[in-house]
Design a protein around this motif. Structure first.
Motif, mmCIF file in Angstrom:
data_model
loop_
_atom_site.group_PDB
_atom_site.id
_atom_site.type_symbol
_atom_site.label_atom_id
_atom_site.label_comp_id
_atom_site.label_asym_id
_atom_site.label_seq_id
_atom_site.Cartn_x
_atom_site.Cartn_y
_atom_site.Cartn_z
ATOM 1 N N TRP A 62 80.127 -0.906 58.944
ATOM 2 C CA TRP A 62 79.774 -2.122 59.679
ATOM 3 C C TRP A 62 78.262 -2.198 59.877
ATOM 4 N N ALA A 63 77.635 -1.055 60.168
ATOM 5 C CA ALA A 63 76.181 -1.021 60.307
ATOM 6 C C ALA A 63 75.509 -1.332 58.974
ATOM 7 N N ARG A 64 76.030 -0.785 57.892
ATOM 8 C CA ARG A 64 75.464 -1.050 56.559
ATOM 9 C C ARG A 64 75.583 -2.525 56.193
ATOM 10 N N ALA A 65 76.674 -3.164 56.635
ATOM 11 C CA ALA A 65 76.892 -4.577 56.353
ATOM 12 C C ALA A 65 76.100 -5.485 57.286
ATOM 13 N N ASP A 66 75.337 -4.886 58.211
ATOM 14 C CA ASP A 66 74.528 -5.639 59.166
ATOM 15 C C ASP A 66 75.395 -6.476 60.103
ATOM 16 N N GLY A 67 76.455 -5.823 60.603
ATOM 17 C CA GLY A 67 77.383 -6.534 61.480
ATOM 18 C C GLY A 67 76.933 -6.646 62.918
ATOM 19 N N GLY A 68 75.928 -5.850 63.304
ATOM 20 C CA GLY A 68 75.443 -5.911 64.677
ATOM 21 C C GLY A 68 76.486 -5.430 65.673
ATOM 22 N N ARG A 72 84.032 -9.089 65.814
ATOM 23 C CA ARG A 72 84.835 -9.919 64.910
ATOM 24 C C ARG A 72 83.903 -10.698 63.987
ATOM 25 N N LEU A 73 84.462 -11.221 62.919
ATOM 26 C CA LEU A 73 83.706 -12.080 62.030
ATOM 27 C C LEU A 73 83.538 -13.462 62.662
ATOM 28 N N THR A 74 82.422 -14.099 62.391
ATOM 29 C CA THR A 74 82.186 -15.450 62.887
ATOM 30 C C THR A 74 82.503 -16.447 61.780
ATOM 31 N N PRO A 75 83.457 -17.360 61.983
ATOM 32 C CA PRO A 75 83.758 -18.351 60.943
ATOM 33 C C PRO A 75 82.524 -19.178 60.604
ATOM 34 N N PRO A 112 77.534 -12.275 61.766
ATOM 35 C CA PRO A 112 77.646 -10.839 61.529
ATOM 36 C C PRO A 112 78.254 -10.513 60.166
ATOM 37 N N ALA A 113 77.681 -9.486 59.531
ATOM 38 C CA ALA A 113 78.164 -8.954 58.253
ATOM 39 C C ALA A 113 78.121 -9.977 57.128
ATOM 40 N N LEU A 114 77.245 -10.981 57.235
ATOM 41 C CA LEU A 114 77.181 -12.010 56.200
ATOM 42 C C LEU A 114 76.841 -11.400 54.844
ATOM 43 N N ALA A 115 75.868 -10.485 54.824
ATOM 44 C CA ALA A 115 75.486 -9.854 53.562
ATOM 45 C C ALA A 115 76.658 -9.065 52.970
ATOM 46 N N GLY A 116 77.399 -8.375 53.834
ATOM 47 C CA GLY A 116 78.554 -7.619 53.354
ATOM 48 C C GLY A 116 79.654 -8.512 52.814
ATOM 49 N N LEU A 117 79.881 -9.645 53.461
ATOM 50 C CA LEU A 117 80.891 -10.591 52.992
ATOM 51 C C LEU A 117 80.498 -11.191 51.641
ATOM 52 N N GLU A 118 79.221 -11.519 51.487
ATOM 53 C CA GLU A 118 78.757 -12.048 50.211
ATOM 54 C C GLU A 118 78.885 -10.999 49.110
ATOM 55 N N TYR A 119 78.580 -9.750 49.443
ATOM 56 C CA TYR A 119 78.739 -8.676 48.466
ATOM 57 C C TYR A 119 80.200 -8.541 48.037
ATOM 58 N N LEU A 120 81.102 -8.576 49.011
ATOM 59 C CA LEU A 120 82.517 -8.430 48.695
ATOM 60 C C LEU A 120 83.022 -9.604 47.858
ATOM 61 N N HIS A 149 87.051 -17.188 57.945
ATOM 62 C CA HIS A 149 88.049 -17.924 58.733
ATOM 63 C C HIS A 149 89.391 -17.216 58.787
ATOM 64 N N THR A 150 89.675 -16.334 57.844
ATOM 65 C CA THR A 150 91.026 -15.774 57.738
ATOM 66 C C THR A 150 91.094 -14.264 57.904
ATOM 67 N N TRP A 151 89.992 -13.573 57.718
ATOM 68 C CA TRP A 151 90.017 -12.116 57.805
ATOM 69 C C TRP A 151 89.521 -11.647 59.171
ATOM 70 N N SER A 152 90.005 -10.484 59.555
ATOM 71 C CA SER A 152 89.497 -9.817 60.755
ATOM 72 C C SER A 152 88.395 -8.836 60.344
ATOM 73 N N LYS A 153 87.724 -8.307 61.333
ATOM 74 C CA LYS A 153 86.708 -7.289 61.069
ATOM 75 C C LYS A 153 87.344 -6.086 60.364
ATOM 76 N N ALA A 154 88.538 -5.688 60.796
ATOM 77 C CA ALA A 154 89.223 -4.555 60.169
ATOM 78 C C ALA A 154 89.585 -4.860 58.717
ATOM 79 N N ASP A 155 90.027 -6.092 58.435
ATOM 80 C CA ASP A 155 90.329 -6.482 57.053
ATOM 81 C C ASP A 155 89.101 -6.303 56.175
ATOM 82 N N PHE A 156 87.963 -6.778 56.660
ATOM 83 C CA PHE A 156 86.722 -6.679 55.902
ATOM 84 C C PHE A 156 86.347 -5.229 55.640
ATOM 85 N N LEU A 157 86.351 -4.399 56.681
ATOM 86 C CA LEU A 157 85.930 -3.010 56.529
ATOM 87 C C LEU A 157 86.882 -2.228 55.628
ATOM 88 N N ASN A 158 88.190 -2.428 55.806
ATOM 89 C CA ASN A 158 89.155 -1.725 54.967
ATOM 90 C C ASN A 158 88.982 -2.094 53.498
#
Length: 260
Positions: A62-68, A72-75, A112-120, A149-158
């Protein structure tokens, strides 16, 4: 908008409000149309992984993804984008130093974690054999918005842990943990988890922590600093982990000798 007849004066007030309403409708409907088109031309949407991560590795990723400090993820919506843009503009006004990495990082709470979401999303496109281009970018953008809009923070990290690239040819945190530390991901210490998280997204280069330990320490330190900023570790833990040994396992068989 109105039935304008020859010789009949135009009601400027009605025309003005009509244009305002039309503009507002376009501002709402156009991004929605772009989003739906992007989904329609893209590959099937990704399904989140269900493997549960150990807390220390989850915090490091989460820290690497810059989640702060977000839990939770922000839609991504008109409103969240506006807040993010306003924050970046304010930080840009306050900070006149070259570059914008830190200014954007200061606004991560709004996205939060915008860079990580774009990477994924990008990884999902590559796995679907989508060549880089306009269509791929369109689909990647829509997929990123959909995940917020549909994933949780745990979904993203897993999912990052399961499908992320931790160096050239190394997919998934479990394989990476065995490669770098010869142990299971659940057995990683805090410094090891931070170093593993630092490798995420490194698929084009072959960074070698055995031959470049100073670089590995610097990469790990950045993740540990973000973990401290996120309040997932305290100052004493940060300082202790930051000076600890890398804890690498034996070099893999066939590993080339380090150049002097």
């Amino acid at each position: 908008l109105y039935d304008i007849k020859p010789g009949v004066p135009l009601d400027k007030k009605k025309a003005f409000f009509g244009l305002v309403i039309a503009g507002a409708a376009a501002a709402i409907l156009l991004p929605l149309a772009i989003f739906l088109i992007g989904l329609s031309i893209g590959p099937p949407l990704p399904v989140p992984a269900r493997t549960t991560l150990p807390p220390v590795l989850a915090d490091a990723l989460w820290a690497r993804a810059d989640g702060g400090t977000a839990d939770r993820l922000t839609p991504i919506t008109h409103f969240s984008i506006a807040k993010f843009a306003a924050c970046v503009a304010y930080e840009d006004f306050q900070d006149t130093r070259p570059g914008d990495a830190q200014r954007v990082a200061n606004c991560r709470e709004y996205m939060p974690a915008l860079a990580g979401l774009e990477y994924l999303s990008g990884t999902h496109m590559r796995d679907a054999s989508r060549a880089t281009g306009f269509r791929e970018g369109f689909s990647r953008l829509s997929t990123t918005v959909w995940m917020t809009h549909t994933w949780s923070k745990a979904d993203f990290l897993n999912t990052v842990a399961e499908r992320g690239e931790f160096g050239a040819g190394i997919r998934g945190a479990e394989a990476a943990s065995q490669h770098y530390f010869t142990r299971r991901a659940a057995e990683l210490t805090l410094p090891q988890a931070a170093l593993l998280a630092a490798f995420i997204g490194d698929r084009r280069t072959v960074f070698d922590p055995w031959c470049g330990p100073a670089g590995a320490v610097a990469m790990r330190s950045r993740v540990l600093q973000r973990m401290w900023d996120n309040h997932s570790i305290d100052e004493a833990t940060f300082k202790s982990a930051n000076v600890s040994a890398l804890g690498l396992g034996r070099r893999p068989n066939g590993h080339p000798a380090c150049s002097q």
